[in-house]
Design a protein around this motif. Structure first.
Motif, mmCIF file in Angstrom:
data_model
loop_
_atom_site.group_PDB
_atom_site.id
_atom_site.type_symbol
_atom_site.label_atom_id
_atom_site.label_comp_id
_atom_site.label_asym_id
_atom_site.label_seq_id
_atom_site.Cartn_x
_atom_site.Cartn_y
_atom_site.Cartn_z
ATOM 1 N N SER A 15 -43.346 -90.930 23.483
ATOM 2 C CA SER A 15 -44.030 -90.157 24.514
ATOM 3 C C SER A 15 -44.400 -91.003 25.727
ATOM 4 O O SER A 15 -44.697 -90.461 26.789
ATOM 5 N N GLN A 16 -44.376 -92.338 25.572
ATOM 6 C CA GLN A 16 -44.746 -93.230 26.667
ATOM 7 C C GLN A 16 -43.590 -94.158 27.006
ATOM 8 O O GLN A 16 -42.839 -94.579 26.117
ATOM 9 N N VAL A 17 -43.485 -94.522 28.278
ATOM 10 C CA VAL A 17 -42.390 -95.377 28.730
ATOM 11 C C VAL A 17 -42.668 -96.847 28.439
ATOM 12 O O VAL A 17 -41.807 -97.559 27.930
ATOM 13 N N THR A 18 -43.867 -97.319 28.767
ATOM 14 C CA THR A 18 -44.177 -98.736 28.562
ATOM 15 C C THR A 18 -45.437 -98.905 27.734
ATOM 16 O O THR A 18 -46.374 -98.122 27.831
ATOM 17 N N LYS A 19 -45.437 -99.962 26.925
ATOM 18 C CA LYS A 19 -46.597 -100.322 26.119
ATOM 19 C C LYS A 19 -46.920 -101.792 26.364
ATOM 20 O O LYS A 19 -46.062 -102.571 26.792
ATOM 21 N N THR A 20 -48.167 -102.160 26.065
ATOM 22 C CA THR A 20 -48.581 -103.548 26.261
ATOM 23 C C THR A 20 -48.447 -104.339 24.970
ATOM 24 O O THR A 20 -48.720 -103.825 23.883
#
Length: 387
Positions: A359-364
């Motif tokens: 659901s999200q493009v980038t993660k940390t």
């Protein structure tokens, strides 16, 4: 808050006002004061959890925002916070929280300890040739990180939290167990405990920066005949454009997980050529066979994208402070890989696929996770583009 006073006669009238969404407050003289229910839910919170109330979610949201702003103060600015709460299946003690926010690097990368160390080492050199080598090393690094300066980037921070009681939250909103979360599949999750009163850990110190210049000066300059051009920008663009696509290998079709397939596609988009003989090639059509080095991570020592890329000399393992966009991350404690899409000198971000749609493009990335980083090899050849 608006108040309406009415004389209630009989249970029917009372049930009508209750169903209309009002709060009944006893008043004198047999009258009832009805307060319009004007509680406005925080639109920045999506509470899908059945284990915590919206009030609990709001308290957690406020505390997580405060923690992030405290940790990154003076280095990043955060805007447009959003939170998504979900229950953890088969474990009713925990919930998952994703904080999605516009994250902006506001500290000039030149002020980072790592860069300050490089500059200090450069200033101590006197030999013109050595100064030229060191200046080139510094310029290349700044060319990598400066584009992130003052540019907002939608970023996801993922956590797993042990469900606290409302009483605990109200008494001390920081008194609960919290873990950084990396979603490997919909069932496999890599967790790392979040330290109390966490402060920012720099990816590189001044000493690291000085050592980088020293390595550049001592490095043997060799010319590679490898006629391969790699574009980190193209690899990252593919990752960001396709991070939320339906996975080719998924839980839904019973074909496993898509992480290695996704990273291979990103690297291929960056310019590393398909290799039939080396078993690094994609599916020619949906559902058909794919090269084992393309679809495996390398975790089980039976081939895989990590093994293939390092054996071919395309990529090499590096320290996290040296991780660069277009490189990939390899988990040491589970079978998973992801593509690095950003290293601004302070924070590393990645895009990934799993066995379910993301659901999200980038993660940390959290430094508490057991992850190795691999960069494309830097060839001393005008025909080879590196980072």
């Amino acid at each position: 808050m608006r108040k309406f006073k009415v004389l209630v006669s009989g249970c029917l009238a009372l049930s009508m006002v209750l169903s209309a969404g009002y709060v009944i407050v006893p008043a004198k003289n047999s009258k009832v004061t009805i307060q319009a229910n004007e509680v406005v839910k925080n639109k920045n919170i999506q509470n899908n959890s059945k284990r915590i109330s919206f009030d609990q979610a709001e308290l957690l949201f406020d505390d997580l925002k405060e923690k992030l702003e405290y940790k990154y103060q003076g280095v990043y600015q955060f805007d447009n916070f959003q939170a998504i709460f979900n229950d953890v299946e088969k474990d009713d003690e925990f919930i998952d929280v994703d904080i999605v926010v516009d994250m902006t690097l506001i500290r000039n990368p030149k002020e980072a300890p790592y860069v300050q160390g490089m500059i200090e080492a450069l200033n101590e050199l006197h030999d013109p040739q050595e100064k030229e080598v060191a200046q080139k090393e510094l310029d290349e690094y700044l060319a990598e990180v400066m584009p992130y300066y003052n540019v907002p980037d939608i970023t996801t921070f993922s956590y797993r939290i042990k469900v606290p009681s409302v009483a605990i939250l109200k008494e001390d909103s920081s008194n609960y167990e919290m873990f950084y979360r990396a979603d490997i599949t919909d069932e496999v999750v890599d967790l790392a405990k979040v330290p109390e009163n966490e402060v920012l850990e720099e990816l590189g110190t001044e000493e690291d920066g000085e050592q980088k210049i020293a390595r550049a000066l001592n490095e043997e300059k060799t010319v590679s005949e490898r006629a391969v051009t790699y574009s980190a920008a193209n690899a990252v663009a593919y990752a960001k454009n396709h991070a939320t696509d339906e996975p080719e290998f998924s839980k839904a079709n019973g074909m496993g997980s898509d992480c290695a397939n996704f990273v291979s596609k990103c690297i291929n988009a960056g310019g590393i050529p398909v290799d039939k003989a080396g078993k690094w090639y994609p599916s020619p059509s949906k559902g058909s066979y794919v090269g084992e080095n393309w679809m495996r991570t390398g975790y089980y020592d039976n081939g895989g994208v990590k093994t293939y890329m390092t054996n071919k000399g395309y990529f090499k393992k590096v320290a996290k402070k040296s991780a660069k966009k277009g490189g990939f991350m390899f988990w040491n404690n589970t079978s998973h890989v992801a593509l690095v899409v950003c290293n601004d000198g302070t924070t590393i971000k990645y895009s990934q696929h799993s066995n379910v749609k993301q659901s999200q493009v980038t993660k940390t990335y959290s430094s508490n996770l057991d992850v190795d980083f691999y960069n494309c090899t830097k060839y001393m050849n005008s025909n080879i583009s590196s980072f």
